[in-house]
Motif scaffolding. Sequence first.
Motif, PDB file in Angstrom:
ATOM      1  N   GLN A 100       0.876  -1.202   0.107  1.00 42.27           N
ATOM      2  CA  GLN A 100      -0.050  -0.151  -0.184  1.00 42.27           C
ATOM      3  C   GLN A 100       0.922   1.344  -0.059  1.00 42.27           C
ATOM      4  O   GLN A 100       0.662   2.255   0.882  1.00 42.27           O
ATOM      5  N   VAL A 101       1.565   1.378  -0.791  1.00 40.84           N
ATOM      6  CA  VAL A 101       2.380   2.594  -1.200  1.00 40.84           C
ATOM      7  C   VAL A 101       1.408   3.626  -1.870  1.00 40.84           C
ATOM      8  O   VAL A 101       1.551   3.694  -2.915  1.00 40.84           O
ATOM      9  N   ASN A 102       0.753   4.235  -1.088  1.00 48.27           N
ATOM     10  CA  ASN A 102      -0.433   4.900  -1.602  1.00 48.27           C
ATOM     11  C   ASN A 102      -0.133   6.371  -1.967  1.00 48.27           C
ATOM     12  O   ASN A 102      -0.960   7.295  -1.787  1.00 48.27           O
ATOM     13  N   THR A 103       1.083   6.994  -1.521  1.00 44.40           N
ATOM     14  CA  THR A 103       1.343   8.394  -1.738  1.00 44.40           C
ATOM     15  C   THR A 103       1.775   8.820  -3.053  1.00 44.40           C
ATOM     16  O   THR A 103       2.058   9.870  -3.230  1.00 44.40           O
ATOM     17  N   LYS A 104       2.401   7.714  -3.864  1.00 50.39           N
ATOM     18  CA  LYS A 104       2.896   7.857  -4.951  1.00 50.39           C
ATOM     19  C   LYS A 104       2.334   6.980  -6.079  1.00 50.39           C
ATOM     20  O   LYS A 104       1.937   5.797  -5.594  1.00 50.39           O
ATOM     21  N   TRP A 105       2.352   7.277  -7.245  1.00 51.23           N
ATOM     22  CA  TRP A 105       1.760   6.412  -8.205  1.00 51.23           C
ATOM     23  C   TRP A 105       2.770   5.233  -8.334  1.00 51.23           C
ATOM     24  O   TRP A 105       3.865   5.285  -8.679  1.00 51.23           O
ATOM     25  N   ASN A 106       2.211   3.687  -8.456  1.00 45.40           N
ATOM     26  CA  ASN A 106       2.747   2.772  -8.691  1.00 45.40           C
ATOM     27  C   ASN A 106       2.598   2.567 -10.006  1.00 45.40           C
ATOM     28  O   ASN A 106       1.677   1.905 -10.697  1.00 45.40           O
ATOM     29  N   LEU A 107       3.803   2.505 -10.919  1.00 42.54           N
ATOM     30  CA  LEU A 107       3.742   2.577 -12.526  1.00 42.54           C
ATOM     31  C   LEU A 107       3.810   1.141 -12.997  1.00 42.54           C
ATOM     32  O   LEU A 107       2.827   0.905 -13.893  1.00 42.54           O
ATOM     33  N   VAL A 108       4.752   0.458 -12.501  1.00 44.05           N
ATOM     34  CA  VAL A 108       5.108  -1.112 -13.235  1.00 44.05           C
ATOM     35  C   VAL A 108       5.533  -0.678 -14.832  1.00 44.05           C
ATOM     36  O   VAL A 108       6.582  -0.977 -15.013  1.00 44.05           O
ATOM     37  N   PRO A 137      -4.551   1.998  -9.954  1.00 47.20           N
ATOM     38  CA  PRO A 137      -4.937   3.403 -10.451  1.00 47.20           C
ATOM     39  C   PRO A 137      -3.786   4.236  -9.823  1.00 47.20           C
ATOM     40  O   PRO A 137      -2.994   4.098  -9.325  1.00 47.20           O
ATOM     41  N   GLN A 138      -3.861   5.566 -10.556  1.00 49.21           N
ATOM     42  CA  GLN A 138      -2.733   6.584 -10.311  1.00 49.21           C
ATOM     43  C   GLN A 138      -2.913   6.928  -8.848  1.00 49.21           C
ATOM     44  O   GLN A 138      -2.202   7.479  -8.237  1.00 49.21           O
ATOM     45  N   SER A 139      -4.120   6.820  -8.335  1.00 45.17           N
ATOM     46  CA  SER A 139      -4.414   7.520  -6.910  1.00 45.17           C
ATOM     47  C   SER A 139      -5.731   6.810  -6.354  1.00 45.17           C
ATOM     48  O   SER A 139      -6.834   7.092  -6.938  1.00 45.17           O
ATOM     49  N   PRO A 140      -5.622   6.305  -5.243  1.00 45.70           N
ATOM     50  CA  PRO A 140      -4.181   5.465  -4.535  1.00 45.70           C
ATOM     51  C   PRO A 140      -4.227   4.016  -5.371  1.00 45.70           C
ATOM     52  O   PRO A 140      -5.169   3.523  -6.021  1.00 45.70           O
TER      53      PRO A 140
END
Length: 694
Positions: A484-492, A507-510
């Motif tokens: 849940q690194v939900n302060t930044k976009w997880n791109l992959v 999703p871009q957030s979160p």
Amino acid sequence: MNIKGKKWQNTWICSPLFKNVKPLQLLHREWDSRFQAPVHREDLKNNHTIFRKTFVLSSQPEKAVLYISADDHYRLYVNGTYITQGPAGSYPFCYYYNQVNITDHLRKGVNTVAVHVYYQGLVNRAYTSGDYRQGMIAELWADGIQLLDNRWKCRTLEEYGYNRIIGYNTQFNEIIDNRKKLSGWKSPYYDDSRWETAVICSEDDHVFIPQPCDNVTVEERKPTQVKKLSNGYLLDFGTELTGTFSMTVTGCSDDEVIIRYGEELIDSDSGKSVNDVSLSNVVVRYEMRCGCCYEDRLILADGANNLETFEYKCFRYVQLITEKDLDMEDFRVFFRHYPFDDSRCSFHSEDPLIRQIWNICKNAVRNCCQEGFLDCPSREKGQYLGDLTVTAHALYCLTGDTKLFKKALMDFAHSTIICRGMMAVAPGSFMQEIADYSLLYPYQLLMYYDFTKDSAFLEKLYPAAKGVEQYFDKFKNDSGLLEQVNTKWNLVDWPANLRDNYDFDLPQSPVGKGCHNVINALYIGMKQCMERLRSILKISDPTPASKSDFSEAEQLKQQFITHFFDQETGLFVDSTISRHSSLHANAFAAFFNLAPEGNRIAEFIMQKGLCCGVYVSYFVLFGLLRLGCPQAVRELIANKSCHSWYQMISEGATSAYEAWGKEQKWNTSLCHAWASAPIPVLIELESRKASIQK
């Protein structure tokens, strides 16, 4: 990071238009709902101001050095001669200045320094602008004496109008009215007595540091084909170029020329792409697929007119449209790029396809290396932290230059003022955060160290890397993995349609709930790099592994295998809540040497091919090398599927694309250096081959 600059005698000066405005504070976290963007006056956007300073020399100096900076951008002329442009982008609290030797351009008697300063006023990735910080500072030291004071003349250039904004608020188009053009202002004997006096800016808050890299260079390119049309001309410059277009047009006052630029040609009847200028009904696709509408306009004065566009674009073709049959000649592009001497790069291949791939990647690198490592020189003009991994490596392989890399690493270290976990784009006034990219920063620091062995610089930037480590440590679950690194976009990967059906909600957030693979592979890779950084700098590990002979990275590797490795398939899965195995879940694991013995990742990658974005191909190819499969790497680089550099070439590419093909992304840029992975990979293959032969 504390970098000392010179002590200035002079102060910041600005146009009187900016005398009574205070700097706007625009830096913020991307998803900070409390931030309210301040309103910017429309009349102060797209401001072109020229500054002049005349002085008399009693003799020719032995050495004369000009120290100069401007916000957002300057072009420098000494006694009518173009010298350079800059500075490289940066934040106001660490603003770059240039040191320019102008000895050979000075003379006994009257001399003039003339500066064209551009303030854009938009919030974007291209400039740290939209903040009312306009103006310049300069000192000229000749044989130990400072020759300039703060009393400069200035005035606004009125010829540069616009009617649209291009790309992601990246730039204005240019409606250039030569009836309003000011001529001769760069020369020493021009009469500027009626100009205004520049204002000393009492609100200035710039903190200056020396720019660690060179300024861009400019070279002229002529068209390779010129086709006369019934209503103008169609020009082909033979390859993708980043720069400004110039020509001479003779006509009458109020005559107009429409100037359209593009990366490709289309048939005007069908709208389909074509590659041949000589075909009938061919026009420039100026409403480009990357989202830029590249159309400028020149309004003529009586007689001969020289077109001087200011802001650079990325294009191959130019179409000139007129209602009258005007005399047009001397077509040129001032091709601008970071200094690029690839004469020491000795790579050669007997395979013509490999040579073509090398060339389109090299051209992308040259076009995208400007004052920073730009993702593309058209839509965004932004320096992305993830792209830096590929482009900085490629530039080093091609030229041996590390100064631009050093500057970029400093830029992202400076961005930790905004967020300790680092920004995805730096510098710039547009705020974007991508977790994947931040986690690569320690890897990039080590890459720079491996190129230079500069441990002093490594030590200066270590605190920024440590800040990234500590930022992400907050998201560890009980197993030590990130969740849940939900302060930044997880791109992959990007675009999303090239994630090989990666089975996790992104999703871009979160980010979706659960623990997913790629961000943890990057996290463990970051831990590996931090351990090596501490070893080089002889810094003790701040979190020693208790009751274990294994380092933290090794323990996390075992947790990664436990949670993500499928013993039956010999592959890694996408998340703890999925049994799907994507290319990405395995490529990043291979890149950071996380795979256990007996894995089937190499076979899996060769079966999948490059069903990823072009950026991730860097990790796929180096991952295969670390699995001990160099022949597989060669095969993937030269493969002829729809996910290949061959696909770009088959579509007429002269520069590597943002995606494998024009239609594989909804807004594909046809010049994107994050696709240049073959350059460092092929160099690595050659190095290994030479080592074996020895």
